[in-house]
Design an enzyme around this catalytic site. Sequence first.
Site, short mmCIF file in Angstrom:
data_model
loop_
_atom_site.label_atom_id
_atom_site.label_comp_id
_atom_site.label_asym_id
_atom_site.label_seq_id
_atom_site.Cartn_x
_atom_site.Cartn_y
_atom_site.Cartn_z
N ASP A 171 2.01 2.32 15.84
CA ASP A 171 1.40 3.59 15.79
C ASP A 171 1.67 4.85 16.70
O ASP A 171 1.89 5.74 15.78
CB ASP A 171 -0.28 3.18 16.17
N LYS B 144 3.23 0.62 7.15
CA LYS B 144 4.34 0.23 8.24
C LYS B 144 3.83 -0.85 9.01
O LYS B 144 4.85 -1.48 9.38
CB LYS B 144 4.10 1.88 9.07
N HIS C 202 4.05 9.33 15.31
CA HIS C 202 3.58 8.36 14.75
C HIS C 202 4.39 7.48 14.08
O HIS C 202 5.27 7.91 13.31
CB HIS C 202 2.58 9.01 13.74
N ARG D 179 21.41 6.02 -4.42
CA ARG D 179 21.67 4.57 -4.82
C ARG D 179 23.07 4.04 -4.31
O ARG D 179 23.24 2.82 -4.66
CB ARG D 179 21.41 4.62 -6.33
#
Length: 316
Positions: free
Chosen positions: A181, A163, A142, A247
Amino acid sequence: MNSTPVVKLEKFVDKLELKNLTPEIDISQIKIIQPDINRPALQLAGFFDHFSHERVQIIGNVEYAYTCSMCRDAKINTYGEVFRHKIPCLVYARNLEPDEDIRKLAVEYGVPLFSTPKLTSDLMAETIRWLKVQLAPSISIHGVLVDVFGEGVLIMGESGIGKSEAALELIKRGHRLVTDDVVEISKVSDVTLVGTAPDVTRHMIELRGIGILDVKALFGAESVKNTQSIDLVINLEEWDRDKEYDRLGMDDQYTEFLGNKVVCHNIPIRPGRNLAVIVESAAVNYRQKKMGYNAARELYNRVQRNLMRGQMGEDE
């Protein structure tokens, strides 16, 4: 979902534009299960140990010349033994063709014969390359796959996290949709994964509240692509205040599909974040790293140089 791929012989014949020398044989049920090929030189000499009979068999100049030097009885016996192993097919390169004895034997054993004008080496290379892709191990996952600046970016995350919306914004910015999908991933080599869309949903995208959109019809043929290597994974997740996020990006994180590692970034989602810009930046940064430049390491080196200058100033 794992699958064991096979290739119908009909598809192979159409792809390589082969001339059918045995039209009497029904090839609709014959399947190829091995991506490699075999040139049966040793078999024609009578050595059948370790015969890779499940592979496509190719006859080149050497095998053809040897066949012509054989007496009729030896030739019939040898080819009869080759055909008894139920090979998927026998392909003659350089427009070579078998004599009537071999053709009749092939029909008797149900082994189709083909011919092509391609040189033997070219035929072997094209056959292996194409079958490697068609018979590659594959899974379905997916996600959304988009070509961003030439890099295949697989966007993953829970259902409804955004998404498809991110993919649509990328398409509007000039990038290309591969699939929405469901992503079918094939392992074509130990370093390459290729993603594509199921035939049913190709070029379609789903937006909650709007429905199904035909991307090719809305944005044109330049907005879609049928296949793309998977170079980078963007995993979208809900922002978690208690979670520590990377980060700096000094060291790459990876995820794995079919045994192949792919660079992966976990991106926390908060209102106001422009996902399309983030994905574009991740793709460009990934390309820079492939070219040998790492911005995080450059920053680290600058800090180290400044610290060294400060220490030297104190010493003076």
